[in-house]
Design a protein around this motif. Structure first.
Motif, PDB file in Angstrom:
ATOM      1  N   VAL A   1      11.124   5.431   0.241  1.00  0.00           N
ATOM      2  CA  VAL A   1      12.046   5.434  -0.892  1.00  0.00           C
ATOM      3  C   VAL A   1      11.904   6.760  -1.628  1.00  0.00           C
ATOM      4  O   VAL A   1      10.790   7.232  -1.858  1.00  0.00           O
ATOM      5  N   LEU A   2      13.050   7.337  -2.020  1.00  0.00           N
ATOM      6  CA  LEU A   2      13.047   8.514  -2.883  1.00  0.00           C
ATOM      7  C   LEU A   2      13.180   8.013  -4.319  1.00  0.00           C
ATOM      8  O   LEU A   2      14.082   7.245  -4.630  1.00  0.00           O
ATOM      9  N   ARG A   3      12.261   8.430  -5.189  1.00  0.00           N
ATOM     10  CA  ARG A   3      12.222   7.924  -6.568  1.00  0.00           C
ATOM     11  C   ARG A   3      12.163   9.063  -7.584  1.00  0.00           C
ATOM     12  O   ARG A   3      11.693  10.144  -7.274  1.00  0.00           O
ATOM     13  N   ASP A   4      12.567   8.751  -8.812  1.00  0.00           N
ATOM     14  CA  ASP A   4      12.291   9.647  -9.939  1.00  0.00           C
ATOM     15  C   ASP A   4      10.818   9.521 -10.266  1.00  0.00           C
ATOM     16  O   ASP A   4      10.253   8.424 -10.224  1.00  0.00           O
ATOM     17  N   MET A  42       0.874  -1.170   0.000  1.00  0.00           N
ATOM     18  CA  MET A  42       0.000   0.000   0.000  1.00  0.00           C
ATOM     19  C   MET A  42       0.913   1.222   0.000  1.00  0.00           C
ATOM     20  O   MET A  42       1.697   1.413   0.929  1.00  0.00           O
ATOM     21  N   HIS A  43       0.817   2.043  -1.046  1.00  0.00           N
ATOM     22  CA  HIS A  43       1.721   3.174  -1.235  1.00  0.00           C
ATOM     23  C   HIS A  43       1.045   4.501  -0.893  1.00  0.00           C
ATOM     24  O   HIS A  43      -0.145   4.681  -1.122  1.00  0.00           O
ATOM     25  N   GLN A  44       1.838   5.409  -0.379  1.00  0.00           N
ATOM     26  CA  GLN A  44       1.432   6.807  -0.218  1.00  0.00           C
ATOM     27  C   GLN A  44       2.631   7.648  -0.638  1.00  0.00           C
ATOM     28  O   GLN A  44       3.756   7.400  -0.205  1.00  0.00           O
ATOM     29  N   CYS A  45       2.372   8.639  -1.526  1.00  0.00           N
ATOM     30  CA  CYS A  45       3.472   9.402  -2.120  1.00  0.00           C
ATOM     31  C   CYS A  45       3.321  10.893  -1.907  1.00  0.00           C
ATOM     32  O   CYS A  45       2.213  11.410  -1.825  1.00  0.00           O
ATOM     33  N   TRP A  46       4.475  11.545  -1.864  1.00  0.00           N
ATOM     34  CA  TRP A  46       4.560  13.004  -1.839  1.00  0.00           C
ATOM     35  C   TRP A  46       5.546  13.402  -2.931  1.00  0.00           C
ATOM     36  O   TRP A  46       6.655  12.874  -2.992  1.00  0.00           O
ATOM     37  N   LEU A  99       9.600  11.798  -6.128  1.00  0.00           N
ATOM     38  CA  LEU A  99       8.549  11.522  -5.158  1.00  0.00           C
ATOM     39  C   LEU A  99       9.134  10.730  -4.008  1.00  0.00           C
ATOM     40  O   LEU A  99      10.108   9.984  -4.171  1.00  0.00           O
ATOM     41  N   VAL A 100       8.561  10.924  -2.844  1.00  0.00           N
ATOM     42  CA  VAL A 100       8.871  10.101  -1.682  1.00  0.00           C
ATOM     43  C   VAL A 100       7.733   9.097  -1.584  1.00  0.00           C
ATOM     44  O   VAL A 100       6.557   9.474  -1.498  1.00  0.00           O
ATOM     45  N   ASP A 101       8.081   7.839  -1.648  1.00  0.00           N
ATOM     46  CA  ASP A 101       7.111   6.743  -1.623  1.00  0.00           C
ATOM     47  C   ASP A 101       7.266   6.006  -0.299  1.00  0.00           C
ATOM     48  O   ASP A 101       8.342   5.495   0.007  1.00  0.00           O
ATOM     49  N   VAL A 102       6.200   5.965   0.484  1.00  0.00           N
ATOM     50  CA  VAL A 102       6.184   5.173   1.714  1.00  0.00           C
ATOM     51  C   VAL A 102       5.179   4.050   1.488  1.00  0.00           C
ATOM     52  O   VAL A 102       4.015   4.312   1.192  1.00  0.00           O
ATOM     53  N   TYR A 103       5.655   2.817   1.588  1.00  0.00           N
ATOM     54  CA  TYR A 103       4.757   1.686   1.350  1.00  0.00           C
ATOM     55  C   TYR A 103       4.945   0.624   2.419  1.00  0.00           C
ATOM     56  O   TYR A 103       5.983   0.531   3.067  1.00  0.00           O
ATOM     57  N   SER A 104       3.902  -0.181   2.606  1.00  0.00           N
ATOM     58  CA  SER A 104       3.944  -1.254   3.591  1.00  0.00           C
ATOM     59  C   SER A 104       2.889  -2.294   3.246  1.00  0.00           C
ATOM     60  O   SER A 104       2.065  -2.097   2.353  1.00  0.00           O
ATOM     61  N   LYS A 105       2.946  -3.402   3.974  1.00  0.00           N
ATOM     62  CA  LYS A 105       1.930  -4.451   3.907  1.00  0.00           C
ATOM     63  C   LYS A 105       1.627  -4.857   5.339  1.00  0.00           C
ATOM     64  O   LYS A 105       2.309  -4.449   6.272  1.00  0.00           O
ATOM     65  N   VAL A 106       0.621  -5.669   5.510  1.00  0.00           N
ATOM     66  CA  VAL A 106       0.235  -6.115   6.853  1.00  0.00           C
ATOM     67  C   VAL A 106       1.399  -6.781   7.564  1.00  0.00           C
ATOM     68  O   VAL A 106       1.606  -6.586   8.759  1.00  0.00           O
ATOM     69  N   ASP A 107       2.202  -7.524   6.811  1.00  0.00           N
ATOM     70  CA  ASP A 107       3.313  -8.258   7.407  1.00  0.00           C
ATOM     71  C   ASP A 107       4.671  -7.594   7.168  1.00  0.00           C
ATOM     72  O   ASP A 107       5.709  -8.224   7.301  1.00  0.00           O
TER      73      ASP A 107
END
Length: 161
Positions: free
Chosen positions: A157-160, A131-135, A143-151
């Protein structure tokens, strides 16, 4: 319950043409999810980006404002556009989030993408499962991508973009 919604533009006039625009009509046998409809009046005064569930999935369309007719369907497939983060009119690129695009992955996980106005060059910006949330940076190059899953604990991550 809404079965039909017409985008009313009766008091909006194009100051360069000084004529009223045609209506864009959204209708469905059961329900039109009007609060969910995204629209972006483009600066050229001639086009509008509009979301619709007319194919049973929420997708983006490019409309001619003078006729009220679609020019093209921008996004398509058995997946759902969740939101539009940015419309780059100069380069005709839309940055958006969606779910259900990746086969074999939980269809509720949200990923981020960009696509051209004509529907070409779809690029996934957040490839990892989760599940991603980006700024985005102010120029939409990064973009700064923060992602996770239940486990899995959240990963940033900083991305292009």
């Amino acid at each position: 319950m809404h079965k039909r919604k017409i985008l009313e533009r009766k008091d909006y006039l194009d100051r360069t043409i000084t004529s009223a625009f045609k209506n864009i009509e959204e209708k469905e046998e059961k329900y039109v999810n009007y609060p969910r409809i995204y629209r972006n009046y483009l600066g050229d005064g001639k086009r509008i980006i509009w979301s619709s569930e007319r194919d049973n999935y929420n997708h983006l369309y490019l409309y001619d404002r003078a006729t009220g007719n679609p020019l093209n369907q921008i996004t398509k497939g058995e997946w759902y556009v969740r939101g539009v983060q940015h419309v780059d009119e100069a380069n005709e690129v839309i940055y958006f989030s969606a779910n259900g695009m990746k086969k074999g992955e939980d269809p509720y996980l949200i990923h981020y993408y960009k696509i051209n106005f004509d529907g070409s060059n779809l690029v996934e910006l957040t490839p990892e499962e989760g599940m991603h949330q980006c700024w985005y940076s102010s120029d939409y190059k990064y973009l700064v991508d923060v992602y996770s899953k239940v486990d899995q604990a959240p990963i940033a991550v900083l991305r292009d973009a």
